[in-house]
Scaffold this active site. Structure first.
Site, PDB file in Angstrom:
ATOM      1  N   THR A 195       0.836  -1.206   0.000  1.00 51.83           N
ATOM      2  CA  THR A 195       0.000   0.000   0.000  1.00 51.83           C
ATOM      3  C   THR A 195       0.867   1.251   0.000  1.00 51.83           C
ATOM      4  O   THR A 195       1.962   1.237   0.559  1.00 51.83           O
ATOM      5  CB  THR A 195      -0.877  -0.024   1.276  1.00 51.83           C
ATOM      6  OG1 THR A 195      -1.842  -1.049   1.118  1.00 51.83           O
ATOM      7  CG2 THR A 195      -1.579   1.285   1.534  1.00 51.83           C
ATOM      8  N   ARG A 223     -13.757  -8.168  -0.288  1.00 49.85           N
ATOM      9  CA  ARG A 223     -13.060  -7.752   0.951  1.00 49.85           C
ATOM     10  C   ARG A 223     -12.542  -6.307   0.843  1.00 49.85           C
ATOM     11  O   ARG A 223     -11.969  -5.907  -0.165  1.00 49.85           O
ATOM     12  CB  ARG A 223     -11.880  -8.711   1.190  1.00 49.85           C
ATOM     13  CG  ARG A 223     -11.044  -8.407   2.441  1.00 49.85           C
ATOM     14  CD  ARG A 223      -9.822  -7.612   2.119  1.00 49.85           C
ATOM     15  NE  ARG A 223      -8.945  -7.437   3.280  1.00 49.85           N
ATOM     16  CZ  ARG A 223      -7.980  -6.543   3.356  1.00 49.85           C
ATOM     17  NH1 ARG A 223      -7.741  -5.737   2.348  1.00 49.85           N
ATOM     18  NH2 ARG A 223      -7.223  -6.453   4.422  1.00 49.85           N
ATOM     19  N   GLY A 225     -10.150  -3.506   3.064  1.00 46.96           N
ATOM     20  CA  GLY A 225      -9.247  -3.373   4.214  1.00 46.96           C
ATOM     21  C   GLY A 225      -9.373  -2.010   4.886  1.00 46.96           C
ATOM     22  O   GLY A 225     -10.401  -1.328   4.782  1.00 46.96           O
TER      23      GLY A 225
HETATM   24  N1  ASP Z   1      -3.572  -2.320   4.624  1.00 47.32           N
HETATM   25  C1  ASP Z   1      -3.880  -2.866   3.326  1.00 47.32           C
HETATM   26  C2  ASP Z   1      -5.126  -3.721   3.406  1.00 47.32           C
HETATM   27  O1  ASP Z   1      -5.285  -4.433   4.385  1.00 47.32           O
HETATM   28  C3  ASP Z   1      -2.779  -3.716   2.789  1.00 47.32           C
HETATM   29  C4  ASP Z   1      -1.441  -3.042   2.694  1.00 47.32           C
HETATM   30  O2  ASP Z   1      -1.069  -2.277   3.559  1.00 47.32           O
HETATM   31  O3  ASP Z   1      -0.732  -3.304   1.703  1.00 47.32           O
HETATM   32  O4  ASP Z   1      -5.905  -3.695   2.478  1.00 47.32           O
END
Ligand code: ASP
Length: 330
Positions: A195, A223, A225
């Site tokens: 991310t 899903r 996040g």
């Molecule tokens: N925090 C992001 C998620 O759970 C993933 C990431 O940080 O790459 O969607």
């Protein structure tokens, strides 16, 4: 008497001029199991160069007196357009071999915020999140509705396979293979979090936080996040700080991580560093949630704690040189 007044005025003016308002930005490109042994030299150099480019893009805007939101968008777009990070081009694959993108942005002056989840054809989801904030009465749009809004706003659209990269495809195949062997609850797509995000302080004393992601590898059932959740993956308030997170999103949602850091500063009067460190190294670690955050406050203090092996990260504050890091020992 008049001479003394004049001298006094001159002194005040020169002191004010020499004490330029603090400004700067912090960025991340994800935390996770990032080891020197896994990254070849050429790729590492290219990643560091991209992080520096993102820092420069935001910094120039701030240096010229521009606002924190413009700088955050400029930095995040560079990371979204790079295939190295899990956002925009290079986003991870879902279980059905497509890409579903999430993003959010928040301004600390007004507490205005915008977020999108599950978009599939918007080249730069962070731009769409900003439009939700500025051009709609809502905070969060999802899926097809968000895409319609993007069309209406004439944002650049791309076919879903624009986001494809061979590296992420291999990652999906490995995650699928591994998921056959591990229990249903364990998630093999959760070792590397690519991310991206930026937290920014402009010369006018305003903060902005922005985050963009492809989510987690092999995700299913729509899903979503923490990244598009205001308070979990992104938060900004001029009274405390601006935070952007990366990591195992389910934990960041349940522990309302970005908001918790800002709240600890306000309610407990912790420094930025104390608040961010506590939430990442104690709250999240004890809960089993891996990842990290970047944070900045109105004085230009910076924190970048993570409880994983590494985190792609960097900052550039005022006239100081930019700093970029990947591993914990950087
Ligand atoms: N925090 C992001 C998620 O759970 C993933 C990431 O940080 O790459 O969607």
């Amino acid at each position: 008497m008049e001479r003394i007044t004049l001298l006094f005025c001159l002194l005040v003016t020169t002191t004010a001029l020499s004490q330029e308002a603090p400004f700067g930005l912090v960025i991340h490109g994800g935390a996770g199991t990032i080891l020197r042994s896994n990254l070849d030299e050429q790729k590492e150099t290219a990643i560091r160069e991209t992080l520096n480019r993102a820092l420069d893009a935001g910094w120039v805007i701030l240096h010229n007196g521009g606002n924190s939101t413009e700088a955050a968008i400029a930095a995040v777009k560079i990371l979204e357009d790079s295939p190295f990070f899990n956002a925009g081009k290079g986003a991870v694959y879902t279980n059905t071999e497509t890409h579903e993108l999430d993003a959010s942005i928040m301004e600390g002056k007004t507490l205005q915020a915008g977020a999108v989840s599950g978009v599939t054809n918007v080249k730069n989801p962070i731009e769409l999140a900003r439009l939700v904030m500025t051009d709609s009465p809502h905070v969060m749009l999802s899926g097809e509705g968000a895409e319609s809004f993007a069309k209406e706003k004439k944002l650049e659209l791309v076919p879903n396979d624009y986001f494809n990269t061979d590296y992420r495809y291999q990652q999906l195949q490995k995650a699928k293979e591994k998921s056959k062997k591990v229990s249903r609850k364990a998630d093999p797509g959760l070792e590397k979090f690519g991310t991206v995000g930026a937290v920014v302080l402009d010369k006018h004393g305003n903060l902005t936080a922005a985050t963009s992601t492809g989510g987690t590898t092999n995700k299913r059932y729509g899903r979503v996040g923490d990244s598009p959740i205001i308070g979990a993956g992104t938060y900004a308030n001029n009274q405390s700080c601006a935070v952007s997170a990366t990591g195992h999103g389910e934990y960041f949602i349940r522990y309302v991580v970005a908001y918790d850091i800002c709240a600890r500063m306000l309610y407990r009067e912790e420094t930025l560093e104390e608040a961010a460190d506590y939430v990442v190294s104690t709250t999240l670690k004890e809960a089993g949630g891996s990842g990290g955050v970047i944070a900045i406050d109105v004085s230009g203090n910076v924190a970048m704690p993570f409880n994983t092996k590494g985190m792609y990260r960097g900052y550039r504050i005022g006239a100081d040189d930019p700093v970029v890091g990947i591993y914990s020992e950087d």
